[in-house]
Design a protein around this motif. Structure first.
Motif, PDB file in Angstrom:
ATOM      1  N   VAL A   5       0.848  -1.195   0.000  1.00  0.00           N
ATOM      2  CA  VAL A   5       0.000   0.000   0.000  1.00  0.00           C
ATOM      3  C   VAL A   5       0.886   1.249   0.000  1.00  0.00           C
ATOM      4  O   VAL A   5       1.664   1.467   0.929  1.00  0.00           O
ATOM      5  CB  VAL A   5      -0.940   0.013   1.216  1.00  0.00           C
ATOM      6  N   TYR A   6       0.733   2.051  -1.042  1.00  0.00           N
ATOM      7  CA  TYR A   6       1.513   3.286  -1.163  1.00  0.00           C
ATOM      8  C   TYR A   6       0.730   4.430  -0.523  1.00  0.00           C
ATOM      9  O   TYR A   6      -0.368   4.772  -0.963  1.00  0.00           O
ATOM     10  CB  TYR A   6       1.798   3.588  -2.628  1.00  0.00           C
ATOM     11  N   GLU A   7       1.295   5.027   0.502  1.00  0.00           N
ATOM     12  CA  GLU A   7       0.599   6.062   1.262  1.00  0.00           C
ATOM     13  C   GLU A   7       0.754   7.454   0.655  1.00  0.00           C
ATOM     14  O   GLU A   7       0.054   8.386   1.057  1.00  0.00           O
ATOM     15  CB  GLU A   7       1.116   6.083   2.708  1.00  0.00           C
ATOM     16  N   SER A  34      -2.914   2.100  -4.101  1.00  0.00           N
ATOM     17  CA  SER A  34      -2.934   3.375  -3.392  1.00  0.00           C
ATOM     18  C   SER A  34      -3.647   3.227  -2.062  1.00  0.00           C
ATOM     19  O   SER A  34      -4.459   2.309  -1.859  1.00  0.00           O
ATOM     20  CB  SER A  34      -3.643   4.436  -4.233  1.00  0.00           C
ATOM     21  N   ALA A  35      -3.366   4.153  -1.150  1.00  0.00           N
ATOM     22  CA  ALA A  35      -4.042   4.146   0.143  1.00  0.00           C
ATOM     23  C   ALA A  35      -5.541   4.327  -0.035  1.00  0.00           C
ATOM     24  O   ALA A  35      -6.348   3.715   0.679  1.00  0.00           O
ATOM     25  CB  ALA A  35      -3.475   5.268   1.025  1.00  0.00           C
ATOM     26  N   ASN A  56      -7.068   1.067  -1.148  1.00  0.00           N
ATOM     27  CA  ASN A  56      -7.041   0.150  -0.018  1.00  0.00           C
ATOM     28  C   ASN A  56      -8.208   0.434   0.935  1.00  0.00           C
ATOM     29  O   ASN A  56      -8.894  -0.489   1.399  1.00  0.00           O
ATOM     30  CB  ASN A  56      -5.713   0.288   0.719  1.00  0.00           C
TER      31      ASN A  56
END
Length: 326
Positions: free
Chosen positions: A56-58, A136-137, A140
């Motif tokens: 998950v990319y924050e 992406s966050a 998610n």
């Protein structure tokens, strides 16, 4: 799961694509496009492995064309590193820019500056998590909301009890007897629900959709999936310690509306289609149109023919009759 995906046995998804054209079925190519439905499926049926599959990319994911450039950069960078070649990020940015035809009006210096500002953090994260799918966050969060709403609406399918056993993503391997020739097959139903009080077995597949599920049912040939999985579970039960007096009842689609407009609904596969889905024929779709089906038996036969001859260029009927009947 990777073992299942890589296993060479015949799957229902391959058979569905074979009815379209063998040339494209034989490639076995999967779309690389992100599908939030896969994310929801994992949360519902394989949650323990979520972080083994996804990263998950924050941060802020690059938008539109810059994301195309960033994704191409990651592809080239990973290829370069895997080959042990010299790694020059600026050169790779410019090569990726040419590949995706990103704004030819901008100078190389401007492109490199924009990339560093808008995409470098994202690409660094993707490269560091090369063995996972980056999400992406925001996606998610949405996927978790959809999965939680599904569990709340259909607890009987996700919460086991002392008397109800629930199998998630059960890998099934079996043989189909094609006139004495064993065809190695596989299936991966999302849910098998065993009720030990009523001695019944039900099967379900989770579908996340955006438009209209019933349209998708016909467009993507989900009816074949239902029948194939029902058959697979029958073969599976012959190999496990479930008593013979248990009855396989029905196949269901647990549907999740991404828009929230229609809500989450449970659809039951129509068993009246069974004979036609196996032996071929015509059935009406939801818009009252006749659909001509080859049937699973014929599709398996065609799969065996193409596999044996190695000829996937033309449909079975054309190769065996020199014409295709309209």
């Amino acid at each position: 799961m990777n073992t299942y995906r890589e296993h060479p046995s015949l799957s229902q998804s391959f058979l569905k694509s074979l009815e379209g054209h063998p040339k494209y079925a034989s490639t076995g190519k999967k779309s690389k496009a992100f599908d939030i439905g896969n994310l929801v499926d994992t949360l519902l049926t394989d949650n323990d492995n979520f972080y083994n599959i996804y990263a998950v990319y924050e941060g802020n994911v690059p938008t539109e064309k810059m994301k195309l450039l960033a994704d191409r950069f990651v592809e080239i960078a990973l290829f370069t590193k895997s080959n042990g070649e010299a790694y020059y990020p600026d050169n790779i940015v410019l090569q990726a820019r040419a590949d995706v035809q990103y704004d030819s009006r901008l100078s190389a210096a401007t492109i490199l500056k924009k990339f560093a500002e808008d995409a470098s953090d994202y690409t660094d994260f993707c490269i560091a998590n090369y063995d996972k799918q980056v999400v992406s966050a925001q996606d998610n969060i949405l996927a978790r909301q959809l999965a939680n709403s599904c569990k709340q609406d259909f607890p009987d399918w996700f919460i086991p009890t002392d008397y109800v056993e629930i199998m998630f993503q059960q890998e099934l391997y079996f043989e189909y007897d094609l006139n004495g020739v064993p065809i190695e097959c596989k299936a991966l139903p999302d849910i098998i629900r065993v009720d030990h009080i009523n001695k019944t077995i039900e099967i379900a597949d989770v579908k996340t959709y955006a438009d209209d599920f019933v349209d998708n049912y016909w467009k993507y040939r989900y009816y074949y999936q239902a029948e194939y999985y029902l058959y697979a579970v029958v073969q599976f039960l012959n190999d496990v310690n479930i008593p013979k007096d248990y009855t396989i009842k029905d196949f269901y689609f647990i549907t999740i509306d991404k828009s929230g407009f229609k809500g989450n609904l449970l659809y039951k596969h129509n068993s009246n289609y069974r004979t036609t889905l196996w032996s071929g024929g015509r059935i009406y779709d939801n818009k009252g149109r006749y659909i001509k089906l080859k049937g699973l038996k014929q599709l398996i036969k065609e799969y065996y023919y193409h596999s044996s001859t190695g000829n996937w260029e033309y449909p079975y009927e054309y190769l065996t009759k020199n014409y295709i009947l309209l």
